[in-house]
Motif scaffolding. Structure first.
Motif, PDB file in Angstrom:
ATOM      1  N   VAL A 163       0.865  -1.172   0.000  1.00  0.00           N
ATOM      2  CA  VAL A 163       0.000   0.000   0.000  1.00  0.00           C
ATOM      3  C   VAL A 163       0.901   1.221   0.000  1.00  0.00           C
ATOM      4  CG1 VAL A 163      -1.854   1.215   1.189  1.00  0.00           C
ATOM      5  CG2 VAL A 163      -1.699  -1.288   1.343  1.00  0.00           C
ATOM      6  N   ALA A 164       0.661   2.145  -0.913  1.00  0.00           N
ATOM      7  CA  ALA A 164       1.444   3.370  -0.983  1.00  0.00           C
ATOM      8  C   ALA A 164       0.543   4.554  -0.662  1.00  0.00           C
ATOM      9  CB  ALA A 164       2.074   3.547  -2.359  1.00  0.00           C
ATOM     10  N   GLY A 165       0.988   5.420   0.228  1.00  0.00           N
ATOM     11  CA  GLY A 165       0.224   6.608   0.594  1.00  0.00           C
ATOM     12  C   GLY A 165       1.174   7.728   0.976  1.00  0.00           C
ATOM     13  N   ALA A 166       0.617   8.805   1.457  1.00  0.00           N
ATOM     14  CA  ALA A 166       1.438   9.944   1.876  1.00  0.00           C
ATOM     15  C   ALA A 166       0.681  10.744   2.917  1.00  0.00           C
ATOM     16  CB  ALA A 166       1.800  10.826   0.683  1.00  0.00           C
ATOM     17  N   THR A 167       1.419  11.357   3.799  1.00  0.00           N
ATOM     18  CA  THR A 167       0.831  12.230   4.810  1.00  0.00           C
ATOM     19  C   THR A 167       1.403  13.631   4.660  1.00  0.00           C
ATOM     20  OG1 THR A 167       2.539  11.688   6.448  1.00  0.00           O
ATOM     21  CG2 THR A 167       0.552  10.316   6.429  1.00  0.00           C
ATOM     22  N   LEU A 168       0.600  14.627   5.011  1.00  0.00           N
ATOM     23  CA  LEU A 168       1.020  16.018   5.001  1.00  0.00           C
ATOM     24  C   LEU A 168       1.254  16.461   6.440  1.00  0.00           C
ATOM     25  CD1 LEU A 168      -1.540  17.492   2.420  1.00  0.00           C
ATOM     26  CD2 LEU A 168       0.653  16.361   1.985  1.00  0.00           C
ATOM     27  N   GLY A 169       2.361  17.120   6.676  1.00  0.00           N
ATOM     28  CA  GLY A 169       2.686  17.566   8.026  1.00  0.00           C
ATOM     29  C   GLY A 169       2.960  19.061   8.075  1.00  0.00           C
ATOM     30  N   ILE A 172      -4.146  12.978   4.814  1.00  0.00           N
ATOM     31  CA  ILE A 172      -3.585  11.659   4.486  1.00  0.00           C
ATOM     32  C   ILE A 172      -4.143  11.220   3.133  1.00  0.00           C
ATOM     33  CG2 ILE A 172      -3.290   9.263   5.185  1.00  0.00           C
ATOM     34  CD1 ILE A 172      -3.879  10.109   8.047  1.00  0.00           C
ATOM     35  N   ALA A 173      -3.256  10.933   2.184  1.00  0.00           N
ATOM     36  CA  ALA A 173      -3.658  10.390   0.885  1.00  0.00           C
ATOM     37  C   ALA A 173      -3.431   8.882   0.908  1.00  0.00           C
ATOM     38  CB  ALA A 173      -2.846  11.034  -0.236  1.00  0.00           C
ATOM     39  N   HIS A 174      -4.463   8.124   0.627  1.00  0.00           N
ATOM     40  CA  HIS A 174      -4.397   6.670   0.698  1.00  0.00           C
ATOM     41  C   HIS A 174      -5.424   6.095  -0.279  1.00  0.00           C
ATOM     42  CE1 HIS A 174      -8.092   6.768   3.150  1.00  0.00           C
ATOM     43  NE2 HIS A 174      -7.517   7.761   3.811  1.00  0.00           N
ATOM     44  N   VAL A 232       6.199   1.591   6.934  1.00  0.00           N
ATOM     45  CA  VAL A 232       7.453   2.313   6.962  1.00  0.00           C
ATOM     46  C   VAL A 232       7.261   3.702   6.363  1.00  0.00           C
ATOM     47  CG1 VAL A 232       8.156   1.306   4.754  1.00  0.00           C
ATOM     48  CG2 VAL A 232       9.899   2.250   6.275  1.00  0.00           C
ATOM     49  N   SER A 233       7.887   4.700   6.987  1.00  0.00           N
ATOM     50  CA  SER A 233       8.003   6.018   6.384  1.00  0.00           C
ATOM     51  C   SER A 233       9.216   5.972   5.464  1.00  0.00           C
ATOM     52  CB  SER A 233       8.193   7.101   7.455  1.00  0.00           C
ATOM     53  OG  SER A 233       7.058   7.210   8.279  1.00  0.00           O
ATOM     54  N   ALA A 234       8.980   5.954   4.161  1.00  0.00           N
ATOM     55  CA  ALA A 234      10.065   5.717   3.218  1.00  0.00           C
ATOM     56  C   ALA A 234      10.940   6.943   3.057  1.00  0.00           C
ATOM     57  CB  ALA A 234       9.487   5.276   1.873  1.00  0.00           C
ATOM     58  N   LEU A 235      10.359   8.059   2.682  1.00  0.00           N
ATOM     59  CA  LEU A 235      11.113   9.294   2.531  1.00  0.00           C
ATOM     60  C   LEU A 235      10.182  10.475   2.756  1.00  0.00           C
ATOM     61  CD1 LEU A 235      10.220  10.448  -0.487  1.00  0.00           C
ATOM     62  CD2 LEU A 235      11.893   8.800  -1.263  1.00  0.00           C
ATOM     63  N   ARG A 294       5.789  19.436   5.099  1.00  0.00           N
ATOM     64  CA  ARG A 294       6.419  18.121   4.984  1.00  0.00           C
ATOM     65  C   ARG A 294       5.444  17.145   4.321  1.00  0.00           C
ATOM     66  NH1 ARG A 294       8.800  15.670  10.406  1.00  0.00           N
ATOM     67  NH2 ARG A 294       9.785  17.730  10.311  1.00  0.00           N
ATOM     68  N   VAL A 295       5.951  16.366   3.369  1.00  0.00           N
ATOM     69  CA  VAL A 295       5.193  15.288   2.732  1.00  0.00           C
ATOM     70  C   VAL A 295       5.950  13.995   2.985  1.00  0.00           C
ATOM     71  CG1 VAL A 295       4.287  14.346   0.587  1.00  0.00           C
ATOM     72  CG2 VAL A 295       4.297  16.825   0.942  1.00  0.00           C
ATOM     73  N   THR A 296       5.316  13.054   3.661  1.00  0.00           N
ATOM     74  CA  THR A 296       5.951  11.778   3.995  1.00  0.00           C
ATOM     75  C   THR A 296       5.336  10.669   3.165  1.00  0.00           C
ATOM     76  OG1 THR A 296       6.330  12.523   6.271  1.00  0.00           O
ATOM     77  CG2 THR A 296       6.522  10.157   5.827  1.00  0.00           C
ATOM     78  N   VAL A 297       6.160   9.955   2.415  1.00  0.00           N
ATOM     79  CA  VAL A 297       5.692   8.811   1.622  1.00  0.00           C
ATOM     80  C   VAL A 297       5.682   7.580   2.520  1.00  0.00           C
ATOM     81  CG1 VAL A 297       6.145   7.343  -0.373  1.00  0.00           C
ATOM     82  CG2 VAL A 297       6.567   9.808  -0.501  1.00  0.00           C
ATOM     83  N   VAL A 298       4.530   6.929   2.561  1.00  0.00           N
ATOM     84  CA  VAL A 298       4.291   5.823   3.488  1.00  0.00           C
ATOM     85  C   VAL A 298       4.051   4.544   2.701  1.00  0.00           C
ATOM     86  CG1 VAL A 298       2.717   4.934   5.236  1.00  0.00           C
ATOM     87  CG2 VAL A 298       3.341   7.362   5.234  1.00  0.00           C
ATOM     88  N   LEU A 299       4.669   3.447   3.127  1.00  0.00           N
ATOM     89  CA  LEU A 299       4.433   2.129   2.545  1.00  0.00           C
ATOM     90  C   LEU A 299       3.963   1.192   3.642  1.00  0.00           C
ATOM     91  CD1 LEU A 299       7.652   1.707   0.344  1.00  0.00           C
ATOM     92  CD2 LEU A 299       5.465   2.744  -0.296  1.00  0.00           C
ATOM     93  N   ALA A 300       3.030   0.303   3.300  1.00  0.00           N
ATOM     94  CA  ALA A 300       2.530  -0.671   4.275  1.00  0.00           C
ATOM     95  C   ALA A 300       2.173  -1.954   3.549  1.00  0.00           C
ATOM     96  CB  ALA A 300       1.307  -0.117   5.019  1.00  0.00           C
ATOM     97  N   LEU A 301       2.245  -3.057   4.263  1.00  0.00           N
ATOM     98  CA  LEU A 301       1.849  -4.353   3.706  1.00  0.00           C
ATOM     99  C   LEU A 301       0.352  -4.549   3.903  1.00  0.00           C
ATOM    100  CD1 LEU A 301       4.783  -6.559   5.027  1.00  0.00           C
ATOM    101  CD2 LEU A 301       4.435  -5.762   2.679  1.00  0.00           C
ATOM    102  N   PRO A 302      -0.376  -4.963   2.854  1.00  0.00           N
ATOM    103  CA  PRO A 302      -1.801  -5.248   3.038  1.00  0.00           C
ATOM    104  C   PRO A 302      -1.977  -6.482   3.912  1.00  0.00           C
ATOM    105  CG  PRO A 302      -1.093  -5.881   0.831  1.00  0.00           C
ATOM    106  CD  PRO A 302       0.065  -5.180   1.471  1.00  0.00           C
ATOM    107  N   VAL A 303      -3.007  -6.462   4.737  1.00  0.00           N
ATOM    108  CA  VAL A 303      -3.264  -7.590   5.630  1.00  0.00           C
ATOM    109  C   VAL A 303      -4.137  -8.603   4.913  1.00  0.00           C
ATOM    110  CG1 VAL A 303      -3.043  -6.159   7.676  1.00  0.00           C
ATOM    111  CG2 VAL A 303      -5.285  -6.464   6.635  1.00  0.00           C
ATOM    112  N   GLY A 304      -4.067  -9.855   5.363  1.00  0.00           N
ATOM    113  CA  GLY A 304      -4.896 -10.901   4.776  1.00  0.00           C
ATOM    114  C   GLY A 304      -4.183 -12.230   4.827  1.00  0.00           C
ATOM    115  N   ALA A 305      -4.964 -13.302   4.745  1.00  0.00           N
ATOM    116  CA  ALA A 305      -4.401 -14.646   4.797  1.00  0.00           C
ATOM    117  C   ALA A 305      -3.446 -14.866   3.623  1.00  0.00           C
ATOM    118  CB  ALA A 305      -5.524 -15.676   4.767  1.00  0.00           C
ATOM    119  N   GLY A 306      -2.292 -15.465   3.927  1.00  0.00           N
ATOM    120  CA  GLY A 306      -1.325 -15.787   2.897  1.00  0.00           C
ATOM    121  C   GLY A 306      -0.429 -14.646   2.482  1.00  0.00           C
TER     122      GLY A 306
END
Length: 647
Positions: A29-35, A47-49, A132-135, A83-95
């Motif tokens: 999952v790729a998103g971004a937050t504004l600070g 938050i953009a998601h 993770v906050s990537a950059l 500040r713009v923070t690029v955020v990455l996350a793993l989607p949840v779910g079986a497998g």
């Protein structure tokens, strides 16, 4: 020269309109937050998601994918944002992987609009973190810079948001993951990639580049890693016997280019469309890749047009705000002249984008006109003359056509919706009322009848494209409500048995198919395919379930979920005809079942998403022509071939 950043290092950004590219080894999952100046995110609107993919100056992908492109216009950010923070996350779910330590290190690149890399960062050293906050892009003394962050959070998005000061961080994270799960459920399965890792596709038309010249970059959700690649035959299971139902594999070498079948176009003119104008080992594979290329071309062309229109509107608003913020322009005709100039520029940009889109649409329409008549039966609509010469095939085709897809900007251009064979997941035909105009003008009884008819035509297509005796269809109709619509299957004699009625019939069919799944799974795992019972049919099976949950007790529901999860890998596929509202009594226990199935509708409805941009496409089911007997004729030939094979 590209700056290859390490954690904590920064680099000055030479421009304010950027693209951020993300590449990962599995869907993220790729998103971004504004600070603000302190890095605090003031609310969910910052938050953009995937569920809210646009905020001022920023646009992200609408779904989880292995590759992303995020569009950034730093000049369009609110004044309070520093500040713009690029955020990455793993989607949840079986497998799915639960930590970044279990996947390849993500790679992030900041580029200009022309694709030139400004800075790159590889997120190494991650372990138990699932977000993770990537950059971050940050403003310092009036200039913008990029910093490599790489800060991981074992608590996932909830921990990341809490660290950035988001109120109700856990609720926000849960809402994002729910949107991601829904997006994955409604997304069309992406096409395969070549052995080099890139998908084979028809060359894109010229319009996208022209439209993007006036617009910010379009964020793209690239295809997630596919479950398999194309090939022509089923492999053998360990121990021998044709019972390996894994998705077919592409040959190990790169496919040859298409043969030259048409003279080159004149200089400056678009290429002449040719059926099979894509790479592949066979004409079927070339047509398959060409159709997916048309699908992608249309998705990106429309995305470029929409992005250009949005940019033109945003630019007009900004120019009007700047002009009218000066009190002197509010007196006399200065304000009116500013409005006229801003609107004229908006109209010019929109007109250029529309011209580019029209060029692409004309090229795609011309291509569709030559591709559609050349399609084999598995890819063709029921009105295609290829069905008049139909004969039962000797081999399983690469894919099957489920219906057509179209977008509002091109209502007359329809793209075939092809799914790979063997089916990777079951199908749910929604017999309930939806928000579409077609559903609103249809009664509930009519929708249920059309849903069963759609299931019948789909089952007929599956029977027609498999060799004789290699595909069996079972029907569960507990109340006998679909007797009329099922008559083509029943009357032709192609069913494995009469439609099962009542609770006992449901239990019997489910027990039979569950036993088959268990036995084949055990045989494959033990490498003892030759030890299967001699009466076990190792061909593909399709279970049509009508009027769910009528006639289903808790045990039957559990078996149904088991078949949906485990069946496709061993050749048992599920086709549900049901209204989601009718199953609400079971609560969330059935949510994983619905999400695992590809939802289609018996009438036109805009609910499917493409795997690149995430447009909502209008799906239209395939119908036999009015008064045509093509369905009955095809089923009669299938039944005759099955009887001949049993002699």
């Amino acid at each position: 020269m590209t700056a290859e950043l390490v954690r904590g290092q920064n680099h000055t950004l030479p421009q304010t309109r950027l693209e951020i590219r993300v590449s990962a080894g599995s869907p993220v999952v790729a998103g971004a937050t504004l600070g603000d100046e302190r890095g605090t995110v003031r609310g969910a609107e910052w938050i953009a998601h995937p569920a809210s993919h646009r905020v001022p100056g920023l646009e992200v992908s609408r779904q989880a994918a292995a590759d992303h492109r995020l569009a950034v216009d730093l000049d369009a950010l609110p004044a309070e944002v520093h500040r713009v923070t690029v955020v990455l996350a793993l989607p949840v779910g079986a497998g799915r992987p639960v930590s970044f330590g279990a996947v390849a290190a993500p790679f992030v690149a900041v580029t200009g609009l022309d694709g030139t890399e400004i800075a790159t960062f590889t997120l190494t050293g991650l372990d138990t973190e699932s977000a993770v906050s990537a950059l971050e892009l940050y403003r310092r003394q009036g200039a913008w810079k990029v910093r490599a962050v790489g800060q991981g959070y074992a608590a996932g998005l909830a921990g990341l948001f809490a660290d950035q000061g988001v109120a109700e961080a856990a609720e926000t994270a849960a809402a994002i993951q729910e949107a991601v799960a829904s997006g994955l459920a409604r997304s069309v399965t992406p096409p395969p990639r070549t052995t080099e890792g890139e998908r084979v596709r028809h060359p894109a038309g010229p319009a996208a580049a022209g439209a993007q010249a006036a617009a910010p970059p379009v964020p793209e959700a690239q295809p997630a890693e596919p479950l398999g690649d194309p090939a022509s035959a089923r492999t053998e299971a360990p121990g021998g016997g044709p019972i390996d139902y894994a998705h077919p594999r592409r040959q190990t070498s790169a496919p040859p280019p298409p043969p030259p079948t048409a003279p080159p176009a004149a200089p400056g003119q678009p290429a002449r469309p040719v059926a099979g104008d894509a790479t592949g080992w066979s004409m079927d594979e070339r047509l398959y890749n060409q159709i997916w290329g048309m699908f992608e071309d249309l998705a990106r062309a429309v995305a470029a047009y929409r992005s250009a229109v949005d940019f033109a509107e945003s630019r007009m608003d900004q120019e009007l705000d700047r002009a009218l913020s000066d009190p002197r322009n509010r007196i006399g005709g200065a304000g009116d002249r500013a409005r006229e100039a801003a609107r004229a520029k908006r109209d010019e940009l929109t007109g250029r984008a529309r011209e580019a889109l029209e060029r692409d649409l004309a090229q795609l329409a011309a291509e569709s006109a030559v591709v559609e008549p050349a399609l084999p039966a598995a890819y063709a609509g029921w009105d295609n003359p290829v069905w008049h010469a139909y004969r039962v095939p000797m081999e399983i085709p690469m894919a099957l056509r489920l219906g057509d897809l179209r977008l509002g900007e091109a209502p007359d251009l329809r793209i075939p919706l092809l799914v790979r064979l063997p089916l990777e997941r079951g199908i749910w035909i929604d017999s309930g009322r939806t928000a579409s105009e077609a559903a609103a003008s249809t009664t509930g009884d009519q929708l249920r009848g059309l849903a069963v008819e759609t299931a019948v035509t789909l089952a007929a297509r599956l029977l027609a494209v498999y060799p004789a005796g290699e595909f069996s269809v079972h029907v569960v109709d507990p109340a006998g409500a679909a007797a009329g619509q099922l008559s083509p299957l029943v009357g032709s004699g192609v069913l494995a048995g009469p439609p099962a009625a009542g609770a006992e019939g449901v239990a019997s069919v489910l027990a039979h198919l569950t036993r088959r799944v268990d036995l084949v799974q055990m045989a494959i795992r033990a490498g003892a395919a030759d030890a299967l019972p001699p009466d076990l049919d190792t061909g593909e099976h399709l279970l049509i379930v009508n009027d769910f949950p009528h006639g289903f007790d808790d045990r039957a529901v559990t078996q149904l979920r088991y078949l949906a999860d485990e069946g496709p890998s061993v050749g048992v596929h599920l086709l549900m005809v049901a209204d989601r509202e009718d199953a609400r009594a079971y609560g969330p226990v059935l949510d994983p079942l619905w999400r695992s199935l590809l939802r289609i509708t018996p009438v036109a409805d805009d609910h499917l998403a493409d795997p690149w941009v995430g447009h909502a496409w209008t799906y239209e089911p395939l119908r036999t022509p009015q008064g045509s007997r093509v369905l009955e004729r095809v089923l009669a030939l299938v039944a005759e071939a099955r009887r001949g094979g049993r002699r």
